[in-house]
Design a protein around this motif. Structure first.
Motif, PDB file in Angstrom:
ATOM      1  N   MET A 215     -65.878-101.184  69.024  1.00 19.81           N
ATOM      2  CA  MET A 215     -65.080-100.683  69.692  1.00 19.81           C
ATOM      3  C   MET A 215     -63.681-100.065  69.241  1.00 19.81           C
ATOM      4  N   ARG A 216     -63.469 -98.922  69.850  1.00 20.23           N
ATOM      5  CA  ARG A 216     -62.253 -98.129  69.525  1.00 20.23           C
ATOM      6  C   ARG A 216     -61.254 -98.629  70.085  1.00 20.23           C
ATOM      7  N   GLY A 217     -60.180 -98.651  68.719  1.00 20.69           N
ATOM      8  CA  GLY A 217     -58.780 -99.029  68.526  1.00 20.69           C
ATOM      9  C   GLY A 217     -57.847 -97.892  69.419  1.00 20.69           C
ATOM     10  N   THR A 218     -57.037 -98.859  70.405  1.00 19.63           N
ATOM     11  CA  THR A 218     -56.465 -97.089  70.781  1.00 19.63           C
ATOM     12  C   THR A 218     -54.876 -96.614  70.187  1.00 19.63           C
ATOM     13  N   ASP A 219     -54.874 -95.592  70.230  1.00 23.28           N
ATOM     14  CA  ASP A 219     -53.762 -95.201  69.782  1.00 23.28           C
ATOM     15  C   ASP A 219     -51.630 -95.482  70.612  1.00 23.28           C
ATOM     16  N   LYS A 220     -52.112 -96.476  71.057  1.00 20.43           N
ATOM     17  CA  LYS A 220     -50.595 -96.314  71.812  1.00 20.43           C
ATOM     18  C   LYS A 220     -50.226 -97.229  71.179  1.00 20.43           C
ATOM     19  N   THR A 221     -48.794 -96.246  70.995  1.00 16.95           N
ATOM     20  CA  THR A 221     -47.210 -96.946  70.205  1.00 16.95           C
ATOM     21  C   THR A 221     -46.806 -98.162  72.118  1.00 16.95           C
ATOM     22  N   SER A 222     -46.468 -98.572  71.769  1.00 16.11           N
ATOM     23  CA  SER A 222     -45.201 -99.793  72.841  1.00 16.11           C
ATOM     24  C   SER A 222     -44.101-100.027  71.697  1.00 16.11           C
ATOM     25  N   GLY A 223     -42.991-100.259  72.326  1.00 17.30           N
ATOM     26  CA  GLY A 223     -41.673-100.374  71.743  1.00 17.30           C
ATOM     27  C   GLY A 223     -41.507-101.917  71.762  1.00 17.30           C
ATOM     28  N   SER A 224     -40.961-102.999  70.938  1.00 17.80           N
ATOM     29  CA  SER A 224     -41.116-104.722  70.762  1.00 17.80           C
ATOM     30  C   SER A 224     -39.659-104.467  71.294  1.00 17.80           C
ATOM     31  N   LEU A 225     -39.282-105.669  71.668  1.00 17.95           N
ATOM     32  CA  LEU A 225     -38.395-105.753  72.019  1.00 17.95           C
ATOM     33  C   LEU A 225     -37.252-106.870  71.345  1.00 17.95           C
ATOM     34  N   PHE A 226     -38.232-106.930  70.679  1.00 16.37           N
ATOM     35  CA  PHE A 226     -37.607-108.520  68.952  1.00 16.37           C
ATOM     36  C   PHE A 226     -38.571-108.127  68.080  1.00 16.37           C
ATOM     37  N   SER A 227     -37.873-108.526  66.671  1.00 16.17           N
ATOM     38  CA  SER A 227     -39.085-108.044  65.623  1.00 16.17           C
ATOM     39  C   SER A 227     -37.718-109.180  64.849  1.00 16.17           C
ATOM     40  N   TYR A 228     -39.132-109.983  63.916  1.00 17.29           N
ATOM     41  CA  TYR A 228     -38.250-110.459  63.045  1.00 17.29           C
ATOM     42  C   TYR A 228     -39.466-110.101  61.516  1.00 17.29           C
ATOM     43  N   VAL A 229     -38.417-109.098  60.626  1.00 13.16           N
ATOM     44  CA  VAL A 229     -38.717-108.734  59.445  1.00 13.16           C
ATOM     45  C   VAL A 229     -38.633-109.582  58.023  1.00 13.16           C
ATOM     46  N   ASP A 230     -39.141-110.737  57.173  1.00  8.29           N
ATOM     47  CA  ASP A 230     -38.242-111.462  56.818  1.00  8.29           C
ATOM     48  C   ASP A 230     -39.332-110.500  55.160  1.00  8.29           C
ATOM     49  N   LEU A 231     -38.225-110.002  54.302  1.00  9.07           N
ATOM     50  CA  LEU A 231     -38.044-109.203  53.487  1.00  9.07           C
ATOM     51  C   LEU A 231     -39.021-110.011  52.037  1.00  9.07           C
ATOM     52  N   GLU A 232     -39.288-110.621  52.385  1.00  8.80           N
ATOM     53  CA  GLU A 232     -39.645-111.378  50.516  1.00  8.80           C
ATOM     54  C   GLU A 232     -40.443-112.034  51.306  1.00  8.80           C
ATOM     55  N   GLU A 233     -41.280-112.352  52.288  1.00  9.10           N
ATOM     56  CA  GLU A 233     -43.088-112.062  52.758  1.00  9.10           C
ATOM     57  C   GLU A 233     -43.668-110.770  52.390  1.00  9.10           C
ATOM     58  N   ARG A 234     -42.803-109.850  52.765  1.00  5.98           N
ATOM     59  CA  ARG A 234     -43.672-108.723  52.366  1.00  5.98           C
ATOM     60  C   ARG A 234     -44.019-107.807  51.023  1.00  5.98           C
ATOM     61  N   ILE A 235     -42.888-109.016  50.430  1.00  5.60           N
ATOM     62  CA  ILE A 235     -43.034-108.505  48.607  1.00  5.60           C
ATOM     63  C   ILE A 235     -44.524-109.551  47.775  1.00  5.60           C
ATOM     64  N   PRO A 236     -45.596-108.917  47.558  1.00  3.68           N
ATOM     65  CA  PRO A 236     -46.550-109.230  47.025  1.00  3.68           C
ATOM     66  C   PRO A 236     -46.370-110.230  45.774  1.00  3.68           C
ATOM     67  N   ALA A 237     -47.158-111.736  46.001  1.00  3.46           N
ATOM     68  CA  ALA A 237     -46.407-112.397  44.547  1.00  3.46           C
ATOM     69  C   ALA A 237     -46.356-111.909  43.090  1.00  3.46           C
ATOM     70  N   VAL A 238     -47.626-111.053  43.243  1.00  8.42           N
ATOM     71  CA  VAL A 238     -48.634-110.938  41.847  1.00  8.42           C
ATOM     72  C   VAL A 238     -47.168-109.178  41.489  1.00  8.42           C
ATOM     73  N   HIS A 239     -46.244-108.986  41.878  1.00  8.55           N
ATOM     74  CA  HIS A 239     -45.277-107.914  42.210  1.00  8.55           C
ATOM     75  C   HIS A 239     -44.661-107.942  41.077  1.00  8.55           C
ATOM     76  N   PRO A 240     -44.393-107.208  40.100  1.00 10.12           N
ATOM     77  CA  PRO A 240     -43.827-107.512  39.025  1.00 10.12           C
ATOM     78  C   PRO A 240     -42.486-107.239  38.793  1.00 10.12           C
ATOM     79  N   LEU A 241     -41.777-106.320  39.767  1.00 13.07           N
ATOM     80  CA  LEU A 241     -40.395-106.712  40.081  1.00 13.07           C
ATOM     81  C   LEU A 241     -39.745-108.138  40.459  1.00 13.07           C
ATOM     82  N   ARG A 242     -40.686-108.706  40.766  1.00 17.40           N
ATOM     83  CA  ARG A 242     -40.450-110.662  41.317  1.00 17.40           C
ATOM     84  C   ARG A 242     -39.887-111.159  39.610  1.00 17.40           C
TER      85      ARG A 242
END
Length: 391
Positions: free
Chosen positions: A1-28
């Motif tokens: 099934m083809r996915g849709t290319d529609k963008t809907s704004g979200s009222l709330f968003s929570y971004v945890d930077l610690e979870e976005r960085i891979p555990a094996v990234h050399p910068l850690r």
């Protein structure tokens, strides 16, 4: 099934930077060591700031951002602030939250230049090398030393005679207009003709005028750069072209090739040997242990070798073809050939600093500022090698 290319704004968003960085990234691993090193310098940071006034940018964030700029070859502070605005990895490393505003580039540069002096850059490098995970990787007996040229932020046309006074630049608005003379004041009372006088055609000199240096003898004794007075006209190889530059020096330990001391001086024929003595004395002051110091033929000088022997340092210096100060007492040792093999690794930090660290031609002026940047670049080179060695 083809996915849709529609963008809907979200009222709330929570971004945890610690979870976005891979555990094996050399910068850690790099961030962990940098944070521990900066924690040990907390008392030094307190001594630099007063307890009143408007809060400045945190010194820990200034140093992390400066290291990040070197590690990722970001050319300017303006580009660094631009990337930090949308790059979650950069925000996480520096310590900014997802909603924190980045700094104005000029404010960042001003705060960083007041913090990162030569002394503070040296303390940052020493704190990183004194980390419990890094210190076992270092050798405390066998070292190598070398120097490289750092091209100055000045052109050859700025190398003018010392008595030369540079003319005002074309396009400079200058100061306020001069007061009117008596003739001008008298003419102002008389009625002026209504017809506009034609403008005189004055030839304009181009900003980058052609200069012919053929037949002109120029040396550091008679000439100086009006752009960077600390730059010197120098060349290391006989067939190379002389350029306005400074000379960077490093002291490397031979076990894993970490830079343990760095220095920057005026470019001259004696700077390398003087800086080598200062760095080995600063790294091991008053040492009575037998150390070894590897170097190339440029360090094969009688006074330099004699001073090393007085400091209880065995000079593993490459021999000249004629009139060498190194004799059979040194070359007959098995460790001499080993030091000569290991000392060539000192070219790797120089190559990394000029290709990745942006030190092929510095954008700063003055020995003090360039030296602080050179030391921080060598500290970043050590950090870049740590994740693989500690894995």
């Amino acid at each position: 099934m083809r996915g849709t290319d529609k963008t809907s704004g979200s009222l709330f968003s929570y971004v945890d930077l610690e979870e976005r960085i891979p555990a094996v990234h050399p910068l850690r691993k790099i961030r962990q060591i940098v944070n521990d090193a900066l924690t040990s310098l907390d008392a030094d940071f307190d001594a630099l700031y007063t307890d009143f006034g408007r809060p400045s940018i945190a010194p820990e964030r200034l140093i992390r951002a400066s290291l990040l700029q070197t590690l990722f070859s970001i050319r300017s502070e303006r580009q660094l602030m631009e990337q930090m605005d949308y790059n979650l990895l950069f925000r996480w490393f520096v310590g900014l939250g997802i909603d924190d505003a980045v700094w104005v580039p000029t404010v960042f540069s001003k705060n960083r230049d007041r913090l990162l002096t030569t002394e503070m850059s040296r303390k940052v490098m020493a704190a990183i090398l004194a980390h419990p995970e890094v210190k076992p990787l270092l050798s405390d007996e066998h070292f190598s030393v070398d120097g490289t040229l750092i091209k100055a932020w000045a052109s050859m046309k700025s190398f003018q005679p010392k008595e030369y006074a540079p003319p005002p630049q074309d396009g400079d608005p200058g100061g306020p207009p001069p007061p009117p003379t008596d003739d001008t004041a008298l003419n102002a009372d008389q009625p002026q003709p209504t017809e506009t006088q034609p403008m005189t055609d004055t030839p304009r000199q181009p900003r980058n005028a052609e200069v012919n240096f053929r037949g002109e003898k120029r040396s550091n004794a008679t000439h100086a750069s009006v752009t960077d007075p600390d730059a010197r006209l120098y060349k290391k190889a006989p067939g190379a072209a002389a350029m306005l530059c400074s000379m960077g020096h490093t002291l490397m330990e031979n076990r894993n090739g970490f830079v343990v001391q760095a220095e920057l001086t005026h470019a001259d024929g004696y700077g390398e040997r003087k800086a080598a003595l200062e760095m080995i004395n600063r790294h091991s002051p008053g040492s009575t242990r037998r150390l070894t110091l590897g170097a190339d033929k440029g360090y094969d000088s009688a006074d330099f070798v004699a001073e090393l022997r007085r400091m209880v340092v065995t000079p593993h210096v490459a021999q000249k073809a004629r009139h060498s100060a190194i004799d059979g007492r040194t070359t007959g040792q098995p460790s001499y050939a080993l030091s000569q093999r290991h000392r060539k690794k000192i070219e790797e930090p120089f190559g990394w600093a000029k290709t990745v660290g942006g030190m092929a031609q510095t954008t700063l002026r003055g020995v003090e500022r360039v030296c602080a940047r050179f030391m921080l670049t060598m500290a970043a080179n050590n950090l870049a090698r740590l994740p693989k060695l500690l894995a």
